[in-house]
Design an enzyme around this catalytic site. Sequence first.
Site, PDB file in Angstrom:
ATOM      1  N   HIS A 150     -36.331  -6.389  12.999  1.00  0.00           N
ATOM      2  CA  HIS A 150     -34.900  -6.306  13.314  1.00  0.00           C
ATOM      3  C   HIS A 150     -34.521  -4.839  13.500  1.00  0.00           C
ATOM      4  CE1 HIS A 150     -30.562  -6.447  12.890  1.00  0.00           C
ATOM      5  NE2 HIS A 150     -30.640  -7.723  13.222  1.00  0.00           N
ATOM      6  N   GLY A 199     -25.705 -13.117  13.512  1.00  0.00           N
ATOM      7  CA  GLY A 199     -25.442 -12.364  12.286  1.00  0.00           C
ATOM      8  C   GLY A 199     -24.116 -12.776  11.677  1.00  0.00           C
ATOM      9  N   GLY A 200     -23.081 -11.990  11.936  1.00  0.00           N
ATOM     10  CA  GLY A 200     -21.774 -12.199  11.308  1.00  0.00           C
ATOM     11  C   GLY A 200     -21.277 -13.641  11.345  1.00  0.00           C
ATOM     12  N   GLY A 232     -23.227  -6.494  15.611  1.00  0.00           N
ATOM     13  CA  GLY A 232     -22.172  -6.238  14.640  1.00  0.00           C
ATOM     14  C   GLY A 232     -21.029  -5.403  15.200  1.00  0.00           C
ATOM     15  N   SER A 283     -23.452 -10.090  18.407  1.00  0.00           N
ATOM     16  CA  SER A 283     -22.058 -10.543  18.508  1.00  0.00           C
ATOM     17  C   SER A 283     -21.906 -11.898  19.217  1.00  0.00           C
ATOM     18  CB  SER A 283     -21.185  -9.473  19.169  1.00  0.00           C
ATOM     19  OG  SER A 283     -21.220  -8.271  18.406  1.00  0.00           O
ATOM     20  N   GLU A 307     -32.109  -8.315  21.114  1.00  0.00           N
ATOM     21  CA  GLU A 307     -30.858  -7.899  20.477  1.00  0.00           C
ATOM     22  C   GLU A 307     -30.557  -6.448  20.847  1.00  0.00           C
ATOM     23  OE1 GLU A 307     -30.099 -10.519  16.762  1.00  0.00           O
ATOM     24  OE2 GLU A 307     -31.252  -8.775  16.149  1.00  0.00           O
ATOM     25  N   GLU A 310     -32.144  -3.150  12.475  1.00  0.00           N
ATOM     26  CA  GLU A 310     -31.731  -2.473  11.231  1.00  0.00           C
ATOM     27  C   GLU A 310     -32.955  -2.072  10.409  1.00  0.00           C
ATOM     28  OE1 GLU A 310     -29.072  -5.573  10.003  1.00  0.00           O
ATOM     29  OE2 GLU A 310     -27.757  -5.077  11.680  1.00  0.00           O
ATOM     30  N   ASN A 360     -28.885 -15.074  10.680  1.00  0.00           N
ATOM     31  CA  ASN A 360     -29.410 -13.934   9.929  1.00  0.00           C
ATOM     32  C   ASN A 360     -28.303 -13.457   8.992  1.00  0.00           C
ATOM     33  OD1 ASN A 360     -30.412 -11.520   9.001  1.00  0.00           O
ATOM     34  ND2 ASN A 360     -30.370 -10.486  10.998  1.00  0.00           N
ATOM     35  N   TRP A 361     -28.430 -13.817   7.728  1.00  0.00           N
ATOM     36  CA  TRP A 361     -27.353 -13.511   6.773  1.00  0.00           C
ATOM     37  C   TRP A 361     -27.325 -12.034   6.377  1.00  0.00           C
ATOM     38  CZ3 TRP A 361     -27.135 -17.962   2.563  1.00  0.00           C
ATOM     39  CH2 TRP A 361     -26.904 -19.186   3.215  1.00  0.00           C
ATOM     40  N   LYS A 362     -28.399 -11.318   6.670  1.00  0.00           N
ATOM     41  CA  LYS A 362     -28.512  -9.903   6.267  1.00  0.00           C
ATOM     42  C   LYS A 362     -28.292  -9.773   4.765  1.00  0.00           C
ATOM     43  CE  LYS A 362     -27.291  -8.662  10.927  1.00  0.00           C
ATOM     44  NZ  LYS A 362     -26.765  -7.680  11.856  1.00  0.00           N
TER      45      LYS A 362
HETATM   46  P1  PGA Z   1     -24.318  -9.973  14.843  1.00  0.00           P
HETATM   47  O1  PGA Z   1     -25.819  -9.685  14.359  1.00  0.00           O
HETATM   48  O2  PGA Z   1     -24.293 -11.412  15.321  1.00  0.00           O
HETATM   49  O3  PGA Z   1     -23.474  -9.770  13.618  1.00  0.00           O
HETATM   50  O4  PGA Z   1     -24.016  -9.021  15.930  1.00  0.00           O
HETATM   51  C1  PGA Z   1     -26.920 -10.210  15.043  1.00  0.00           C
HETATM   52  C2  PGA Z   1     -28.189  -9.750  14.381  1.00  0.00           C
HETATM   53  O5  PGA Z   1     -28.248  -8.595  13.938  1.00  0.00           O
HETATM   54  O6  PGA Z   1     -29.178 -10.512  14.270  1.00  0.00           O
END
Ligand code: PGA
Length: 253
Positions: A92, A231-232, A170, A210, A164, A94, A6-8
Amino acid sequence: MLVAGNWKMNLDLAAARQLTSGLVSTIGKTETTLVAICPPFVDLDATYNILHGSGIRLGAQNMHELDSGAYTGEISAPMLKAVGCHYVILGHSERREYFGETNESISRKALQAQRHRLVPIVCVGESLAQRDGDRQNAVVEEQIRQSLSGISIAKGSELVLAYEPVWAIGTGRTASPDQVEAMHTHIRSLLVELFGQKNGYAVDILYGGSVKPSNALELFARSNVDGGLIGGASLSVDDFASIVRSAESAASS
Ligand code: PGA
């Protein structure tokens, strides 16, 4: 196993092309693990052209619940299909937190995704306060029941769930393998209740929050953990490729 990146809201067109090319050449063909990347909308077409034929699938990070119309700024399921998307991330945390998405809107989007043969990756997870109050099971159960309301599946591959915990996204703070396994087992029994034994077991349940090369294997090795939403670490070729290799090892052990 499924590992999805997930590149956001990261990477412009040039950077997206560069990362995608790096992933295609580094990851190569996988044996047991499906791999997907979910770039920003404006990068989808270009990344699909690079992915095409590689085995790595494309996904989007969100979509609107209708086909077309006067919804300025929105993107529809047919548009995502037309640029080669296989998956779409829905709900998600967010999106829930900053853009007012609710379980009800997520279920409408999930139905719309299925209508257009996009596989929804439906995200659920509790906040820190809810975890501290030991309410995580009830919170996630309500999210699943409501976000999947009206959804039926003929095959498990038509739906993906991602657990999640909000406090792990994050933050560098990963849920422990025991916490993850306990929640995934809870989610599995709900999926079996909703979709029956065969389909309930065939839905992939991803862990997200994470995930990194140093913890991916111990998480993926747990029962009912069918991969990760990353994500990251999905923004680095080496880290993402290493996480994919962990999924391959977990699946073969
Ligand atoms: P993260 O994000 O790996 O940076 O914690 C995961 C996500 O939000 O899908």
